[in-house]
Scaffold this motif. Sequence first.
Motif, PDB file in Angstrom:
ATOM      1  N   ALA A  92      31.353  49.612  45.250  1.00 26.51           N
ATOM      2  CA  ALA A  92      31.165  48.236  45.727  1.00 26.51           C
ATOM      3  C   ALA A  92      31.245  47.231  44.579  1.00 26.51           C
ATOM      4  CB  ALA A  92      29.823  48.103  46.428  1.00 26.51           C
ATOM      5  N   THR A  93      31.690  46.033  44.912  1.00 34.48           N
ATOM      6  CA  THR A  93      31.777  44.965  43.925  1.00 34.48           C
ATOM      7  C   THR A  93      31.812  43.624  44.644  1.00 34.48           C
ATOM      8  OG1 THR A  93      33.047  44.147  42.011  1.00 34.48           O
ATOM      9  CG2 THR A  93      34.287  44.935  43.881  1.00 34.48           C
ATOM     10  N   PRO A  94      31.338  42.543  44.016  1.00 31.63           N
ATOM     11  CA  PRO A  94      31.482  41.217  44.636  1.00 31.63           C
ATOM     12  C   PRO A  94      32.906  40.698  44.454  1.00 31.63           C
ATOM     13  CG  PRO A  94      30.409  41.015  42.518  1.00 31.63           C
ATOM     14  CD  PRO A  94      30.564  42.487  42.767  1.00 31.63           C
ATOM     15  N   ALA A  95      33.215  39.646  45.187  1.00 34.07           N
ATOM     16  CA  ALA A  95      34.525  38.999  45.067  1.00 34.07           C
ATOM     17  C   ALA A  95      34.402  37.565  45.562  1.00 34.07           C
ATOM     18  CB  ALA A  95      35.580  39.758  45.872  1.00 34.07           C
ATOM     19  N   LEU A  96      35.385  36.761  45.225  1.00 30.51           N
ATOM     20  CA  LEU A  96      35.499  35.394  45.721  1.00 30.51           C
ATOM     21  C   LEU A  96      36.824  35.259  46.464  1.00 30.51           C
ATOM     22  CD1 LEU A  96      34.300  33.311  42.625  1.00 30.51           C
ATOM     23  CD2 LEU A  96      33.009  33.813  44.703  1.00 30.51           C
ATOM     24  N   SER A  97      36.889  34.295  47.383  1.00 30.63           N
ATOM     25  CA  SER A  97      38.140  34.063  48.103  1.00 30.63           C
ATOM     26  C   SER A  97      38.362  32.570  48.288  1.00 30.63           C
ATOM     27  CB  SER A  97      38.117  34.754  49.476  1.00 30.63           C
ATOM     28  OG  SER A  97      37.205  34.119  50.348  1.00 30.63           O
ATOM     29  N   SER A 105      35.862  58.285  39.773  1.00 31.29           N
ATOM     30  CA  SER A 105      34.687  59.114  39.539  1.00 31.29           C
ATOM     31  C   SER A 105      33.468  58.378  40.063  1.00 31.29           C
ATOM     32  CB  SER A 105      34.529  59.396  38.038  1.00 31.29           C
ATOM     33  OG  SER A 105      34.148  58.196  37.359  1.00 31.29           O
ATOM     34  N   ASP A 106      32.285  58.936  39.873  1.00 29.06           N
ATOM     35  CA  ASP A 106      31.067  58.266  40.318  1.00 29.06           C
ATOM     36  C   ASP A 106      30.448  57.419  39.220  1.00 29.06           C
ATOM     37  OD1 ASP A 106      30.198  60.207  38.629  1.00 29.06           O
ATOM     38  OD2 ASP A 106      28.932  61.235  40.097  1.00 29.06           O
ATOM     39  N   SER A 107      31.230  57.042  38.213  1.00 28.49           N
ATOM     40  CA  SER A 107      30.768  56.193  37.118  1.00 28.49           C
ATOM     41  C   SER A 107      31.290  54.778  37.339  1.00 28.49           C
ATOM     42  CB  SER A 107      31.266  56.736  35.772  1.00 28.49           C
ATOM     43  OG  SER A 107      31.010  55.783  34.744  1.00 28.49           O
ATOM     44  N   SER A 108      30.373  53.813  37.485  1.00 23.84           N
ATOM     45  CA  SER A 108      30.792  52.437  37.732  1.00 23.84           C
ATOM     46  C   SER A 108      31.602  51.881  36.575  1.00 23.84           C
ATOM     47  CB  SER A 108      29.555  51.552  37.969  1.00 23.84           C
ATOM     48  OG  SER A 108      28.834  51.998  39.087  1.00 23.84           O
ATOM     49  N   GLY A 109      31.201  52.233  35.334  1.00 23.49           N
ATOM     50  CA  GLY A 109      31.899  51.713  34.169  1.00 23.49           C
ATOM     51  C   GLY A 109      33.337  52.169  34.090  1.00 23.49           C
ATOM     52  N   LYS A 110      33.593  53.426  34.450  1.00 26.22           N
ATOM     53  CA  LYS A 110      34.957  53.943  34.387  1.00 26.22           C
ATOM     54  C   LYS A 110      35.851  53.368  35.479  1.00 26.22           C
ATOM     55  CE  LYS A 110      33.741  58.380  32.284  1.00 26.22           C
ATOM     56  NZ  LYS A 110      33.770  59.851  32.449  1.00 26.22           N
ATOM     57  N   ASN A 111      35.248  52.889  36.540  1.00 25.17           N
ATOM     58  CA  ASN A 111      36.042  52.436  37.686  1.00 25.17           C
ATOM     59  C   ASN A 111      36.380  50.956  37.667  1.00 25.17           C
ATOM     60  OD1 ASN A 111      35.914  55.012  38.644  1.00 25.17           O
ATOM     61  ND2 ASN A 111      34.266  54.615  40.103  1.00 25.17           N
ATOM     62  N   ASP A 112      35.823  50.208  36.706  1.00 22.84           N
ATOM     63  CA  ASP A 112      36.098  48.764  36.680  1.00 22.84           C
ATOM     64  C   ASP A 112      37.595  48.491  36.592  1.00 22.84           C
ATOM     65  OD1 ASP A 112      33.506  48.006  36.873  1.00 22.84           O
ATOM     66  OD2 ASP A 112      33.176  47.761  34.716  1.00 22.84           O
ATOM     67  N   ASN A 113      38.062  47.583  37.435  1.00 22.27           N
ATOM     68  CA  ASN A 113      39.492  47.262  37.471  1.00 22.27           C
ATOM     69  C   ASN A 113      39.660  45.874  38.082  1.00 22.27           C
ATOM     70  OD1 ASN A 113      42.271  47.337  37.448  1.00 22.27           O
ATOM     71  ND2 ASN A 113      42.413  48.539  39.337  1.00 22.27           N
ATOM     72  N   LYS A 114      39.707  44.854  37.251  1.00 19.75           N
ATOM     73  CA  LYS A 114      39.856  43.492  37.755  1.00 19.75           C
ATOM     74  C   LYS A 114      41.170  43.392  38.531  1.00 19.75           C
ATOM     75  CE  LYS A 114      37.073  41.114  34.297  1.00 19.75           C
ATOM     76  NZ  LYS A 114      36.530  42.356  33.716  1.00 19.75           N
ATOM     77  N   LEU A 161      43.718  33.955  48.882  1.00 23.74           N
ATOM     78  CA  LEU A 161      43.597  34.601  47.574  1.00 23.74           C
ATOM     79  C   LEU A 161      42.189  35.160  47.457  1.00 23.74           C
ATOM     80  CD1 LEU A 161      44.482  35.195  44.614  1.00 23.74           C
ATOM     81  CD2 LEU A 161      43.695  32.878  44.053  1.00 23.74           C
ATOM     82  N   MET A 162      42.067  36.469  47.089  1.00 19.73           N
ATOM     83  CA  MET A 162      40.750  37.105  47.002  1.00 19.73           C
ATOM     84  C   MET A 162      40.726  38.072  45.830  1.00 19.73           C
ATOM     85  SD  MET A 162      38.648  39.200  49.948  1.00 19.73           S
ATOM     86  CE  MET A 162      39.715  40.635  49.907  1.00 19.73           C
ATOM     87  N   GLY A 163      39.580  38.180  45.159  1.00 13.32           N
ATOM     88  CA  GLY A 163      39.436  39.200  44.126  1.00 13.32           C
ATOM     89  C   GLY A 163      38.672  38.734  42.910  1.00 13.32           C
ATOM     90  N   ARG A 176      44.187  46.193  35.067  1.00 11.44           N
ATOM     91  CA  ARG A 176      44.171  47.356  34.156  1.00 11.44           C
ATOM     92  C   ARG A 176      45.585  47.825  33.846  1.00 11.44           C
ATOM     93  NH1 ARG A 176      40.836  52.469  36.030  1.00 11.44           N
ATOM     94  NH2 ARG A 176      39.137  51.300  35.070  1.00 11.44           N
ATOM     95  N   ALA A 177      46.430  47.935  34.873  1.00 10.25           N
ATOM     96  CA  ALA A 177      47.774  48.465  34.671  1.00 10.25           C
ATOM     97  C   ALA A 177      48.840  47.382  34.667  1.00 10.25           C
ATOM     98  CB  ALA A 177      48.085  49.488  35.762  1.00 10.25           C
ATOM     99  N   ASP A 178      48.425  46.123  34.891  1.00  4.81           N
ATOM    100  CA  ASP A 178      49.386  45.020  35.036  1.00  4.81           C
ATOM    101  C   ASP A 178      50.467  45.409  36.034  1.00  4.81           C
ATOM    102  OD1 ASP A 178      50.448  42.532  34.670  1.00  4.81           O
ATOM    103  OD2 ASP A 178      51.632  43.103  32.897  1.00  4.81           O
ATOM    104  N   MET A 179      50.026  45.824  37.235  1.00  8.00           N
ATOM    105  CA  MET A 179      50.934  46.354  38.241  1.00  8.00           C
ATOM    106  C   MET A 179      50.742  45.621  39.566  1.00  8.00           C
ATOM    107  SD  MET A 179      51.244  50.294  39.583  1.00  8.00           S
ATOM    108  CE  MET A 179      51.807  50.827  37.955  1.00  8.00           C
ATOM    109  N   TYR A 180      51.845  45.428  40.275  1.00  8.87           N
ATOM    110  CA  TYR A 180      51.814  44.816  41.600  1.00  8.87           C
ATOM    111  C   TYR A 180      52.057  45.886  42.658  1.00  8.87           C
ATOM    112  CZ  TYR A 180      52.197  40.253  39.305  1.00  8.87           C
ATOM    113  OH  TYR A 180      51.983  39.152  38.530  1.00  8.87           O
ATOM    114  N   ALA A 181      51.470  45.683  43.846  1.00  9.03           N
ATOM    115  CA  ALA A 181      51.684  46.603  44.964  1.00  9.03           C
ATOM    116  C   ALA A 181      51.610  45.825  46.267  1.00  9.03           C
ATOM    117  CB  ALA A 181      50.644  47.717  44.955  1.00  9.03           C
TER     118      ALA A 181
END
Length: 414
Positions: free
Chosen positions: A91-96, A123-132, A113-115, A172-177
Amino acid sequence: MKKYFVLLLIFVISLPVAAQEDDFQNDLTTLSVDDISEDEEDSYPALQYSVATNGFWSNWFLQLGADWTAFYSDQEHGLSLSKSPFRSFRATPALSFSIGKHTSPNIALRLKLMGFWGRSVMSDSSGKNDNKTYNIQFQPMINVINLFSGYKEERVWDMSLFFGAGFNHSDRADMYALSLSAGLHSSWRVSPSFNLYAELGLLVSEYDADGMSAVERSSRNRLWMNHDNMVYAELGVRMNIGRVGWRKSVDIDAVNMLHQAETDALNAQIADLNAENERMREQIADSQRQTGEEVKADTVREVTCIPVSVFFDAMSTSLTDRGQLSQCIELVEYVKQTGCKVRVEGYADAATGDAALNGHLSEGRANAFADELVRMGIPRESISVKASGGVDKLSPSFLNRRATATLLTQDAEP
């Protein structure tokens, strides 16, 4: 990816314009009665489930919201991670922020626009999963309340279904999808300018939306497991811009019937006036065969009681039909022969417009009728003009949109 973005941008720009062109065509077909003003429209029959569209700059809105999101990545499959949406690594907060326009009471289009914060969930580690990340979506919205119950200006609560398409960007990856969206939107009117809203939604993106490639994708071909997904809940405020709301479409068939009834009533009124004029013509002929001032004065006093009326269009100082002036011929000839004075009095319909507007209309109608009498041969100095404002003397009410000419005796007030 840039090619997809350009195509999406062209689609976003063209769709509201096309919708507005349809609105303009609807304006031409549903509001073809020129003499129905906004002040008068409530007195005319309207279609129950139809509205008259308004201009391009009407019914725009801005939305600002705060979100709680839960991310489910395709990498999760087989890792035995908790599926709870409330886990901190998920889970994480966001703005729109959204801008949109209602093209009809049933349909709105918005760009959202949201994010700015996000997760990858490897994994179950919040720090490893951060991805703006951020997500842009173009979304049509269908107002199901108006769709099934009809538009009502006084309604406080509305509910809409929405769906759309757009793209994600992973920091993190500078990638679009590419991504798809769907959800439920409820709003509550606080004032004509502001609404509060709540929204539940789902975003389904390509498998590498979080910048991470999937492992053994071919073995996981179901939609949820084969894509990066995000569910969210949002609370926010909407600011309405420009003219807000919709006017009922006029029922043209009913209006035409109403106008025919008005025309019939007007013709009956003119027929009555012509009969009175015929009687006046006979009186004038009799008076010409007699001598003496006393006889002339008696005749003038009698014809003073028979005013000649002409009628005007709504909100106008133009005669409905210049043929009405034919009933003034006998009056003009009598004034030429006798030198009598004429009082011209203008009126407006008290049921339409305020006192200031009705005063202006009645004065304009009196002067317009006086000008016509001058052109027919009555000296201007023989005519006095009076504006009586809005009245409700006659029924139907449109007959009050008139001006009258009355002969005056020498001792009458001008």
